[in-house]
Design an enzyme around this catalytic site. Structure first.
Site, short mmCIF file in Angstrom:
data_model
loop_
_atom_site.label_atom_id
_atom_site.label_comp_id
_atom_site.label_asym_id
_atom_site.label_seq_id
_atom_site.Cartn_x
_atom_site.Cartn_y
_atom_site.Cartn_z
N TYR A 116 -3.77 32.76 45.19
CA TYR A 116 -2.52 33.26 44.48
C TYR A 116 -2.08 34.76 44.37
CZ TYR A 116 -1.90 28.22 43.32
OH TYR A 116 -2.24 27.00 43.46
N GLY B 153 -2.37 27.33 56.91
CA GLY B 153 -1.31 28.29 56.25
C GLY B 153 -0.32 27.31 55.65
#
Length: 166
Positions: free
Chosen positions: A138, A102
């Protein structure tokens, strides 16, 4: 400051982080197939990030062992169209052994929060067209490709020649 379940912490970079930041920069250059392209040094990073007039900034993820595990290096841009600043993300890197913890999402979220908190209009960066894992990452976060825009760069002898035209 963000603390992860593994005890790592996301925080602004500070003096003493230079070697870890440089190691991430070199690892990114290696990954991007440009292992000899890094001329940066720990002293240059110290001056850039922590000197009298910093023009670039960084967030880091530091492990419980004090290792810099991930970085986001950024600077301000300005949009003449919106009349507001934005953030240009120069480098985002998470050491391979720490991916899927993360850290990358948290670094981008910290930059997005910086934009929102300061009233900046955009967060931008480039990604190599062959880097499918990063492009997918992304895209999953809502980042849109600017297909009609092409980055241009002037360096080396061409930069010197252009400067001589003044």
């Amino acid at each position: 400051m963000t603390t992860f379940t593994d005890g790592a912490v996301l925080r602004p970079a500070r003096r003493g982080d230079e070697a870890g930041i440089l190691a991430c920069i070199q690892a990114l250059a290696d990954y991007e197939r440009e292992p000899d392209a890094v001329d940066n040094t720990a002293d240059m990073i110290a001056e850039t990030l922590f000197g009298d007039d910093p023009r670039a900034f960084a967030f880091v993820v530091e492990g419980t062992d004090a290792e810099i595990r991930a970085i986001a290096i950024w600077f301000l841009t300005y949009s003449t169209w919106t009349g507001r600043h934005g953030i240009w993300l120069e480098d985002l890197y998470v050491h391979e052994r720490y991916r899927s913890n993360g850290y990358g999402v948290a670094l981008l979220a910290a930059l997005a929060a910086e934009c929102v908190d300061r009233g900046y209009s955009r967060l931008e960066w480039t990604v190599l067209d062959w880097n499918e894992p990063a492009i997918g990452f992304y895209r999953a976060l809502g980042a849109e490709a600017m297909e009609e825009w092409t980055t241009r760069r002037v360096t080396g002898d061409a930069l010197t020649a252009l400067a001589a035209r003044r």
